[in-house]
Design an enzyme around this catalytic site. Structure first.
Site, PDB file in Angstrom:
ATOM      1  N   LYS A  37      -7.662 -48.210  20.118  1.00 16.83           N
ATOM      2  CA  LYS A  37      -6.737 -48.801  19.160  1.00 16.83           C
ATOM      3  C   LYS A  37      -6.429 -50.220  19.629  1.00 16.83           C
ATOM      4  CE  LYS A  37      -2.219 -47.962  16.975  1.00 16.83           C
ATOM      5  NZ  LYS A  37      -1.076 -47.030  16.876  1.00 16.83           N
ATOM      6  N   SER A  64       2.175 -41.765  14.921  1.00 16.29           N
ATOM      7  CA  SER A  64       0.958 -42.533  14.644  1.00 16.29           C
ATOM      8  C   SER A  64      -0.339 -41.991  15.220  1.00 16.29           C
ATOM      9  CB  SER A  64       1.129 -43.974  15.102  1.00 16.29           C
ATOM     10  OG  SER A  64       1.873 -44.672  14.147  1.00 16.29           O
ATOM     11  N   SER A  87       0.022 -45.326  12.278  1.00 12.79           N
ATOM     12  CA  SER A  87      -0.572 -46.624  12.421  1.00 12.79           C
ATOM     13  C   SER A  87      -1.954 -46.601  13.067  1.00 12.79           C
ATOM     14  CB  SER A  87       0.340 -47.526  13.259  1.00 12.79           C
ATOM     15  OG  SER A  87       0.488 -47.016  14.583  1.00 12.79           O
TER      16      SER A  87
END
Ligand code: GLN
Length: 497
Positions: A79, A178, A154
């Site tokens: 990420k 997330s 997210s």
């Protein structure tokens, strides 16, 4: 070179690499080609084949020298909230466009040390604020199951990349859901460990008392393999990291697989179902999938009991006070001087701050900085921030009461399947409300995971959430693994993938 390397799990790829049936360079080339092939999903913000192939060569050299560690030579992507020396880190924001860190985040370093090859950086909501990846400053991520829909957020790039088999596994971060929510909406497995289990060092900070890293992959076993390398104390660099020995989460699971799933694999396990997670707020299609997954757990010997988490509804206002408060403080470092974008032209110092921050931050981040600054301001601190912290404590206590009646708590992850891109973009509150089932365990610092549990409306994936007590990641992964031995939801692929 085999053409179906992307159908293999992390565990299977590692075994093939260890048996030297395939090289890490071949595996890496295969996945780099997948990344190109599915570039239109928008999952990646950066990749660099030269960097990845050099890492793969180094892994091959270790394999040739006889080293056999569980992840050696297997690729993954991170990420874009983790800083990396070899790839830029943007946190999904224009504020950090082109930023190259002089060091690797602890989690990144640990996985690289284990011999994993980094394929690049994954798209995410700006500074991890969002539930649909539509707050990325660069581009939205499309859900591989239906490109008109969000992949969740997210960590939406991580979820979409794993679901589309562009990577065998990815890292994610979870502040209020997330990892779990995009895993659920994209049909993959993800675990947010107990707060502090993985070091936050080198993770761009959103809300420091909530932020936690974790793995996202195709199965509980693959998550266990990654978590065993990601977790561990890092007290010199993150004082909130847990001073507990590193656990080998995978070996028990591997032993279970060898034994096959006994009909009574989960005998004695008590699963608590919070009444508040099964009410009218959850759509019928999601509830149906969750309930049939729970029936499967019963078949495996678990018993289901009703429990109460009476403050569940308050987790939304509490989280959306505390998280923005911490964000407003954390994001003050992006001032165009110490970090981040600086406006090209400005008047005095105040004007420089104002222009740099206005240009660098998107709408949602700006909104949260304003809310956070407000709730922390003199005169409002007691009414909002302090009150929220007190309720946070009560929420954590309610979980402890529930855990006197059960070992694991289960329910939906998200009240609906993935929604259409743009559907909630103009209505931030609608997006906040969709976090209802993930926020309370985040506020309490508990571990939680999402396990593929079937399909709901529009044939979109539904995840089952399992929440454990503190430090009980092994129990969560074990229960999820038994479920995955008995079901095949986690092996389903999006159409055309
Ligand atoms: N959707 C939540 C938010 O926008 C959670 C985000 C996260 O866990 N990083 O704050």
């Amino acid at each position: 070179m085999s053409t179906d390397l992307h159908d293999l799990s992390v565990a299977q790829l590692a075994a093939k690499l260890a048996a030297r049936e395939v090289s890490s360079v071949e595996v890496t080339q295969h996945f780099l080609a997948r990344i190109e092939q599915h570039a239109s999903l928008g999952a990646f913000l950066a990749s660099d084949s030269a960097v990845s192939l050099a890492q793969a060569k180094a892994a091959d050299a270790r394999l040739a020298a006889g080293e056999r560690t569980p992840l050696l030579g297997v690729p993954l992507a991170h990420k874009d909230l983790f800083v990396t020396r070899d790839f830029p880190c943007t946190a999904g924001s224009k504020m950090l466009e082109g930023y190259l860190s002089p060091f690797d985040a602890t989690v990144v370093g640990k996985l690289a040390g284990a011999g994993m090859v980094t394929l690049g950086k994954l798209n995410c909501d700006e500074f991890a604020m969002g539930s649909g990846n539509d707050n990325s400053a660069y581009k939205p991520v499309l859900n591989p199951w239906d490109r008109a829909r969000i992949p969740g957020g997210s960590s939406g790039g991580s979820a979409a990349a794993v679901a589309a088999r562009m990577v065998p596994a990815a890292t994610g971060t979870d502040t209020g859901g997330s990892i779990r929510q995009p895993a659920s909406l994209s049909g993959i497995t993800g675990i947010k460990p107990t707060y502090g289990r993985c070091s936050r060092y080198g993770m761009v900070a959103f809300a420091s008392s909530l932020d936690q890293a974790g793995p996202m992959a195709g199965s509980a076993l693959d998550c266990a393999l990654l978590l065993s390398s990601m977790a561990g104390p890092d007290l010199d660099r993150d004082s909130t990291s847990l001073d507990l020995p590193v656990v080998d989460y995978a070996s028990n699971l591997i032993a279970d697989s060898a034994g096959g799933t006994g009909a009574e694999g989960l005998k004695g396990l008590k699963i608590g179902l919070p009444r508040q997670f099964f009410g009218a707020g959850c759509s019928a299609d999601v509830l149906k999938a969750v309930r049939s997954a729970l029936a499967e757990f019963e078949k495996l010997g678990a018993t289901l009991v009703d429990v109460d988490l009476p403050l569940t509804e308050l987790s939304i206002p509490v989280y959306y006070v505390i998280a923005p408060a911490e964000a407003s403080s954390n994001l003050s470092r992006f001032d165009g001087v110490r970090y981040g974008h600086r406006a090209a032209s400005y008047g005095d110092l105040t004007d420089m701050y104002k222009k740099s921050r206005s240009e660098g931050f998107g709408d949602e981040v700006t909104r949260r900085i304003m809310i956070g600054t407000y709730v922390l301001s003199h005169g409002y601190y007691d009414a909002y921030y302090l009150k929220a912290q007190k309720i946070r404590r009560l929420i954590a206590e309610d979980f402890q009461k529930a855990f006197t009646q059960c070992d694991i708590i289960a329910g939906p992850v998200s009240p609906t399947v993935a929604w259409k891109i743009g559907e909630k973009s103009d209505d931030p509150v609608a997006s906040y409300l969709a976090d209802i089932y993930t926020l309370s365990s985040s506020l309490a610092g508990l571990p939680g995971m999402s396990v593929p549990a079937g399909f709901g409306a529009h044939n979109m994936p539904v995840g089952l959430q399992l929440i454990g007590n503190y430090f009980e990641e092994a129990q969560l992964l074990g229960a999820a693994h038994q479920f995955q031995l008995a079901t095949d939801w986690h092996t389903r692929r999006p159409p055309g993938i």
